[in-house]
Scaffold this active site. Structure first.
Site, PDB file in Angstrom:
ATOM      1  N   TYR A   1       0.073  -7.833   8.419  1.00  0.00           N
ATOM      2  CA  TYR A   1       0.372  -6.034   8.056  1.00  0.00           C
ATOM      3  C   TYR A   1       1.034  -5.183   8.073  1.00  0.00           C
ATOM      4  O   TYR A   1       1.838  -5.541   9.694  1.00  0.00           O
ATOM      5  CB  TYR A   1      -1.230  -5.568   8.502  1.00  0.00           C
ATOM      6  CG  TYR A   1      -2.508  -6.069   7.983  1.00  0.00           C
ATOM      7  CD1 TYR A   1      -2.384  -7.078   6.823  1.00  0.00           C
ATOM      8  CD2 TYR A   1      -3.639  -5.871   8.113  1.00  0.00           C
ATOM      9  CE1 TYR A   1      -3.105  -8.417   6.343  1.00  0.00           C
ATOM     10  CE2 TYR A   1      -4.363  -6.425   7.842  1.00  0.00           C
ATOM     11  CZ  TYR A   1      -4.836  -7.141   7.131  1.00  0.00           C
ATOM     12  OH  TYR A   1      -6.664  -7.564   6.438  1.00  0.00           O
ATOM     13  N   GLY A   2       1.626  -4.970   7.446  1.00  0.00           N
ATOM     14  CA  GLY A   2       3.167  -3.873   6.885  1.00  0.00           C
ATOM     15  C   GLY A   2       2.952  -3.049   8.712  1.00  0.00           C
ATOM     16  O   GLY A   2       4.295  -2.031   8.511  1.00  0.00           O
TER      17      GLY A   2
ATOM     18  N   GLN B   1       2.622  -7.315  -6.621  1.00  0.00           N
ATOM     19  CA  GLN B   1       1.115  -6.072  -6.988  1.00  0.00           C
ATOM     20  C   GLN B   1       1.010  -5.111  -7.159  1.00  0.00           C
ATOM     21  O   GLN B   1       0.936  -4.206  -6.473  1.00  0.00           O
ATOM     22  CB  GLN B   1       0.810  -6.496  -5.566  1.00  0.00           C
ATOM     23  CG  GLN B   1      -0.785  -6.292  -5.705  1.00  0.00           C
ATOM     24  CD  GLN B   1      -2.173  -5.827  -3.900  1.00  0.00           C
ATOM     25  OE1 GLN B   1      -0.854  -5.189  -2.893  1.00  0.00           O
ATOM     26  NE2 GLN B   1      -3.205  -6.356  -3.368  1.00  0.00           N
TER      27      GLN B   1
ATOM     28  N   LYS C   1      29.798  12.198  16.148  1.00  0.00           N
ATOM     29  CA  LYS C   1      28.810  11.329  14.514  1.00  0.00           C
ATOM     30  C   LYS C   1      30.002  11.376  14.119  1.00  0.00           C
ATOM     31  O   LYS C   1      31.064  11.450  13.991  1.00  0.00           O
ATOM     32  CB  LYS C   1      28.841  12.444  13.664  1.00  0.00           C
ATOM     33  CG  LYS C   1      27.523  11.805  12.515  1.00  0.00           C
ATOM     34  CD  LYS C   1      28.406  12.715  10.991  1.00  0.00           C
ATOM     35  CE  LYS C   1      29.964  12.063  10.627  1.00  0.00           C
ATOM     36  NZ  LYS C   1      30.041  12.755   9.440  1.00  0.00           N
TER      37      LYS C   1
ATOM     38  N   TYR D   1      31.295  19.627  19.697  1.00  0.00           N
ATOM     39  CA  TYR D   1      31.235  18.702  18.540  1.00  0.00           C
ATOM     40  C   TYR D   1      32.383  18.154  18.009  1.00  0.00           C
ATOM     41  O   TYR D   1      33.508  18.013  17.564  1.00  0.00           O
ATOM     42  CB  TYR D   1      30.758  19.538  17.228  1.00  0.00           C
ATOM     43  CG  TYR D   1      30.512  18.540  15.866  1.00  0.00           C
ATOM     44  CD1 TYR D   1      29.240  17.570  16.077  1.00  0.00           C
ATOM     45  CD2 TYR D   1      30.774  18.266  15.029  1.00  0.00           C
ATOM     46  CE1 TYR D   1      29.305  17.195  15.436  1.00  0.00           C
ATOM     47  CE2 TYR D   1      30.950  17.565  13.779  1.00  0.00           C
ATOM     48  CZ  TYR D   1      30.015  17.230  13.850  1.00  0.00           C
ATOM     49  OH  TYR D   1      29.991  16.316  12.621  1.00  0.00           O
TER      50      TYR D   1
ATOM     51  N   ASN E   1      -1.673   4.572  10.424  1.00  0.00           N
ATOM     52  CA  ASN E   1      -2.442   4.616   9.307  1.00  0.00           C
ATOM     53  C   ASN E   1      -2.350   6.663   9.013  1.00  0.00           C
ATOM     54  O   ASN E   1      -2.252   7.056   7.654  1.00  0.00           O
ATOM     55  CB  ASN E   1      -3.934   5.047   8.811  1.00  0.00           C
ATOM     56  CG  ASN E   1      -4.326   3.063   9.126  1.00  0.00           C
ATOM     57  OD1 ASN E   1      -3.225   2.364   7.959  1.00  0.00           O
ATOM     58  ND2 ASN E   1      -4.855   2.577   9.794  1.00  0.00           N
TER      59      ASN E   1
ATOM     60  N   ARG F   1      -2.961   7.867   3.305  1.00  0.00           N
ATOM     61  CA  ARG F   1      -3.005   8.799   4.790  1.00  0.00           C
ATOM     62  C   ARG F   1      -2.281   9.462   5.268  1.00  0.00           C
ATOM     63  O   ARG F   1      -1.992  10.079   6.635  1.00  0.00           O
ATOM     64  CB  ARG F   1      -4.149   8.169   5.794  1.00  0.00           C
ATOM     65  CG  ARG F   1      -5.008   7.835   5.014  1.00  0.00           C
ATOM     66  CD  ARG F   1      -6.278   6.802   6.180  1.00  0.00           C
ATOM     67  NE  ARG F   1      -5.816   5.536   5.802  1.00  0.00           N
ATOM     68  CZ  ARG F   1      -6.562   4.325   6.473  1.00  0.00           C
ATOM     69  NH1 ARG F   1      -6.977   4.522   6.949  1.00  0.00           N
ATOM     70  NH2 ARG F   1      -6.414   2.943   5.713  1.00  0.00           N
TER      71      ARG F   1
ATOM     72  N   GLY G   1       0.409  -0.921   0.605  1.00  0.00           N
ATOM     73  CA  GLY G   1      -0.350   0.312   0.340  1.00  0.00           C
ATOM     74  C   GLY G   1       0.493   1.550  -0.038  1.00  0.00           C
ATOM     75  O   GLY G   1       1.783   0.798   0.303  1.00  0.00           O
TER      76      GLY G   1
END
Ligand code: UD1
Ligand code: CA
Length: 422
Positions: free
Chosen positions: A107-108, A79, A322, A337, A232, A17, A13
């Site tokens: 259902y995913g 599909q 990071k 940082y 959804n 929504r 799908g």
């Protein structure tokens, strides 16, 4: 445990929504797409095969699975048009027709269903012909309602849009997780009709048909109805995030990680933290971060992908890291940082230090040695190096390609060796 022979995951799908270009199943919850969480559910059943039905944004969905969830048991079914959940399983059937045994459909967009609930579901197939998962909820918000006859037996599922006002008042809903026999799917899926409000082929009608035929359908009710959060909308996604976050934090707490304030601690899927480490409030840890034992992180710290903290390292207030590899006992406690940097053991990174890793085009690496002392407000312009036992003065700017030899003290802008006192 009874293992499911086949698991089908519906992920074709678009998720209209969600109001997003990203296909629904690739929206992330705690650093991992919905589909990843659902594939964990599938794996918990130890199946022989997992068929993922893709359609919308198929290339992106398959690429995600192949790159991050690769598993020899996974095959894809295509599909091309989304005619409904029943149609999706019918498409998947091409990958396992004739294998017999049981088939669990997931259902995913249901990331919170727990492995225990699935195991209970499959266990029902010993006595019943098929089984469905239900939940009793206060707000059925769009879910199909479970219909029962006077004696309480499962009679069918009616979608909200097809339901009468009386049916809509039913609080027992269809979670969208089922166990079937493959032979029933082969027989009944081709007979589905699009005689409903959405003009779709409903998988739920297969259960209704099995019940009409006189066979028993077992239901397994979720112990915690909040596991039935289906995604959804973006609001549902945010709700699910909170729930999955709590599960991740509970796991770390069980492992001996001291999380002071779970309400303000954000730790993604896939983060490893050693016992005895303390995570102070308002901390965000995202991506593949590994933290050793007896470290201290936070408050107000952001650790990003690729960061590794060795045992006893401390990263404190308003620090971001990071791809920072931080050695044992090293401290960066304030306003710093650390990007693309490797730091040795027992170094001290002064307040306000910035490792300037980005020149506007490329990222560059910096190394800081054991026991180095980086003065407050230093800027280290990558690539550069600070040797073992070396020191920078407060406010020093270590320029690109500079390499401070071990034991030397460099100061100023640009940083230069401090003349040795006689
Ligand atoms: C479905 C159920 C409903 C249940 C709810 C719970 C049906 C008919 N209804 O409704 O009873 O309460 O889930 O979560 O099954 N999908 C495809 N191909 C399609 C259609 C859907 O792969 O042709 C996938 C979607 O990507 C999604 C899942 O199937 O991951 C469920 O579809 P969705 O449209 O969200 O169903 P609901 O309306 O939520
Ligand atoms: Ca749904």
């Amino acid at each position: 445990m009874q293992s499911a022979g086949t698991v089908v995951v519906l992920a074709a799908g678009q998720g209209t929504r969600m109001r997003s270009a990203l296909p629904k199943v690739l929206h992330e919850v705690c650093g991992r797409p919905l589909l990843g969480w659902v594939l964990d559910q599938a794996r918990a059943l130890d199946p022989e095969r997992i068929v993922v039905v893709t359609g919308h944004a198929e290339a992106a969905v398959r690429e995600y699975v192949e790159q991050f969830e690769s598993d020899p048991r996974i095959t894809f079914a295509h599909q091309s048009v989304q005619y409904g959940t029943g149609h999706a399983v019918e498409v998947a059937l091409a990958n396992f027709r004739g294998v017999g045994g049981s088939c669990v459909v997931l259902y995913g967009d249901m990331p919170l269903v727990r492995a225990e609930s699935l195991v209970r579901l499959v266990g029902q197939l010993k006595a019943a012909r098929a089984a469905a998962t239900t939940a009793i909820v206060d707000q059925p918000r769009g879910f199909g309602r479970i219909l029962r006859s006077d004696d309480g037996a499962f009679r069918g599922i009616v979608e909200e849009r097809d339901a009468s006002p009386k049916q809509r008042s039913i609080r027992e809903v269809n979670v969208g997780v089922y166990a079937f026999l493959v032979e029933d799917l082969e027989l009944l899926l081709p007979e589905l009709e699009r005689n409903n409000a959405q003009g779709e082929l409903y998988l739920t009608d297969v259960l209704t048909r099995i019940a009409e035929r006189g066979d028993t359908i077992a239901t397994v009710e979720l112990e915690d109805p909040s596991d039935a959060i289906g995604i959804n909308t973006l609001a549902h996604l945010a709700e699910a995030r909170t729930a999955i976050q709590m599960r991740i934090l509970e796991q770390h707490l069980e492992n001996g990680v001291k999380i002071i304030d779970p309400a303000t601690t954000y730790i993604d899927h896939g983060v490893t933290i050693g016992a005895g480490t303390e995570i102070l409030p308002c901390t965000v840890i995202r991506g593949d971060v590994v933290i050793g034992e007896r470290c201290e992180v936070g408050p107000f710290t952001h650790l990003r992908a690729g960061t590794r903290l060795a045992d006893g390292a401390e990263i404190g207030n308003f620090c971001e890291a990071k791809k920072a590899v931080v050695g044992p006992g090293t401290k960066a406690k304030h306003l710093t940082y650390l990007g693309d940097v490797t730091i040795g053991a027992k170094a001290n990174i002064g307040a306000g230090t910035i490792v300037a890793n980005y020149d506007g085009t490329h990222k560059h690496l910096t190394t800081i040695g054991d026991r180095a002392f980086v003065g407050s407000g230093s800027v280290l312009i990558a690539p550069c190096a600070v040797g073992d036992d070396a020191l920078t003065g407060g406010g020093a700017v270590v320029t690109r390609n500079a390499s401070i030899p071990p034991g030397e003290a460099w100061v100023g802008v640009p940083a230069r060796p401090l003349p040795k006192k006689r």
